[in-house]
Design an enzyme around this catalytic site. Structure first.
Site, PDB file in Angstrom:
ATOM      1  N   ASN A   7       0.877  -1.022   0.091  1.00  0.00           N
ATOM      2  CA  ASN A   7       0.104   0.018  -0.072  1.00  0.00           C
ATOM      3  C   ASN A   7       0.899   1.002   0.047  1.00  0.00           C
ATOM      4  O   ASN A   7       1.226   1.672   0.909  1.00  0.00           O
ATOM      5  CB  ASN A   7      -1.010  -0.056   1.143  1.00  0.00           C
ATOM      6  N   ARG A  90      -2.731  -1.960  -3.232  1.00  0.00           N
ATOM      7  CA  ARG A  90      -4.121  -1.409  -2.841  1.00  0.00           C
ATOM      8  C   ARG A  90      -4.100   0.041  -3.813  1.00  0.00           C
ATOM      9  O   ARG A  90      -3.121   0.611  -3.922  1.00  0.00           O
ATOM     10  CB  ARG A  90      -4.001  -0.957  -1.291  1.00  0.00           C
ATOM     11  N   HIS A 179     -12.979   3.401   0.413  1.00  0.00           N
ATOM     12  CA  HIS A 179     -13.258   2.351   1.543  1.00  0.00           C
ATOM     13  C   HIS A 179     -13.906   1.135   1.051  1.00  0.00           C
ATOM     14  O   HIS A 179     -14.284   0.475   1.971  1.00  0.00           O
ATOM     15  CB  HIS A 179     -13.755   2.928   2.772  1.00  0.00           C
ATOM     16  N   ARG A 240     -11.270  16.115   8.249  1.00  0.00           N
ATOM     17  CA  ARG A 240     -11.796  16.851   6.827  1.00  0.00           C
ATOM     18  C   ARG A 240     -13.181  17.108   7.469  1.00  0.00           C
ATOM     19  O   ARG A 240     -14.116  16.344   8.110  1.00  0.00           O
ATOM     20  CB  ARG A 240     -11.833  15.160   6.112  1.00  0.00           C
ATOM     21  N   GLU A 383      -8.649  -4.791   5.429  1.00  0.00           N
ATOM     22  CA  GLU A 383      -8.440  -4.463   4.007  1.00  0.00           C
ATOM     23  C   GLU A 383      -7.184  -5.389   3.402  1.00  0.00           C
ATOM     24  O   GLU A 383      -7.459  -5.678   2.210  1.00  0.00           O
ATOM     25  CB  GLU A 383      -8.226  -3.058   3.909  1.00  0.00           C
TER      26      GLU A 383
END
Ligand code: ADP
Length: 398
Positions: A7, A90, A179, A240, A383
């Site tokens: 990743n 990923r 996601h 965010r 993940e």
């Protein structure tokens, strides 16, 4: 079969080496601050954590050093590169080009590169990571697993934005969602835990980490999700903003004289829970300050829980009902109080939390009462395991 999961971020390279016979993680780690002069590798193996300082200029050098560790006497878990059967990457953005994981070929690399326009920060490091693998561990089949792929089942009236249609045509300006790997894993795992077929369940997955998104899953497919064209939209997050009146953006740009980049920085790094509280983007700090009476920390906590609950209700509409809610990622798996506050907003829809069962962190657990109409679970996400499983499946069928 052993699969290496990679990743790559702009200055980081995270990895896991997974033995697919028993899905055991043999080694994992993170190379940070690549290209910044003070790079270091945190390598975890056999329950031990090692921090190895080794400045590197790019992902290729980082991968080379990491592979040396995997092979070393001291930190290693393999004796030869032949033991690595395949690599899973990923990929944060696959636009609407990918609705599933794929074997990486030259054509696929070009298609991933064509997504750069919509993911300018995330795509180049992924391509660097793929190139680095081709050089450092040549000849290994590689698979790309996209964060956006699971959401390609969202129907057009749910992904279209109410702005002039020409921008959709010109820029592919639409909701993509992110996601997806986590939402897919958690919804399938929840069905398993509930002893049901995922096709018979209406699930709202709440992936609450630094970045956070919710997803309505029906028939095992994503029906709607909260992140959109970019990962800044949807629920408010640690730093965010999530969704806003769009005029807030143009107003601030005019009043503060922000350039587009400066405005993006405010929305991505200075907003959300951090922005409201002025304390921290980390919920552990927010909880502490709020409990000690800090009014803005309390406000941030209340706003966050209300916002998540609102989105759960939104997906009750998208799914035409809800059978189960799953909490996952850093906050969802660990923040007991946040789960409780979110669920308090949902009592009207038949959510009843078992307060004792809710005193749990980081493990699969049903946390609603037996008579709760809507079941509530904590389901830790994984993940990397999804990436490794997809990689194994594709490579075995070559
Ligand atoms: P990312 O999106 O970077 O993967 P995470 O899923 O790790 O983020 O979530 C980070 C957030 O999760 C932190 O801000 C913190 O509030 C919360 N968190 C993580 N670990 C714990 C823990 N052990 N206890 C309580 N909260 C935690």
């Amino acid at each position: 079969m052993k699969v290496l999961v990679i990743n790559c971020g702009s200055s980081s390279l995270k990895y896991q080496l997974i033995n697919m016979e028993n899905e055991e993680v043999l080694a994992k780690g993170n190379y940070e601050r690549i290209g910044q002069g003070n790079s270091f590798l945190t390598h975890k193996v056999n329950g031990e954590k090692y921090v190895l300082e080794n400045p590197v200029d790019n992902h290729e050098q980082a991968l080379e050093f990491m592979i040396e560790q995997l092979l070393s006497d001291k930190y290693g878990v393999i004796s030869s590169l032949d033991e690595i059967s395949a690599v899973g990457h990923r990929v944060p953005h696959g636009t609407d080009l990918f609705d599933k994981s794929v074997l990486i070929t030259d054509e696929i690399k070009d298609l991933i590169a064509s997504c750069t326009d919509l993911a300018p920060i995330h795509t180049p490091p992924i391509l660097n990571g793929i190139k680095a693998c081709e050089k450092v561990i040549p000849g290994k089949p590689m698979v790309a697993v996209f964060d956006t792929a699971f959401h390609q089942t969202i129907s057009k009236e749910k992904y279209i934005y109410p702005v002039p249609y020409e921008y959709f045509e010109k820029y592919n300006m639409r909701k993509f969602g992110f996601h997806g790997t986590s939402h897919r894993f958690v919804s399938q795992r929840l069905a398993e835990l509930m002893n049901k077929d995922v096709k018979d369940l209406k699930i709202v997955v709440c992936h609450l980490g630094q970045g956070a998104s919710l997803c309505g899953v029906k028939d095992g497919k994503s029906v709607d999700t909260s992140m959109g064209f970019t990962p800044v939209s949807g629920i408010m997050m640690c730093a965010r903003s999530g969704d806003l009146d769009p005029s807030v953006v143009t107003f601030l740009m005019k009043k503060e004289g922000f350039t587009p980049d400066e405005m993006e920085n405010v929305l991505n790094k200075k907003s959300g829970v951090l922005g409201i509280s002025g304390v921290s983007p980390d919920f552990r700090d927010i909880e502490k300050e709020a409990d000690e009476g800090n009014q803005r920390a309390k406000l941030a906590r209340e706003a966050y829980c209300y916002n998540v609950a609102q989105y759960i209700a939104k997906y009750a509409v998208a799914l035409n009902g809800v059978d189960a809610i799953a909490f996952t990622a850093g906050i969802g798996e660990n923040q007991i109080n946040i789960r409780k506050r979110i669920c308090e907003h949902l009592e009207w829809m038949g959510v009843k939390l078992d307060l004792e069962a809710n005193q749990s962190r980081g493990e699969d657990k049903e946390i609603s009462t037996p008579d709760s109409k809507v079941k509530v679970w904590v389901v830790p996400t994984n993940e990397e395991l999804v990436i490794a499983r997809d990689t194994k499946q594709i490579v075995e069928n070559l």
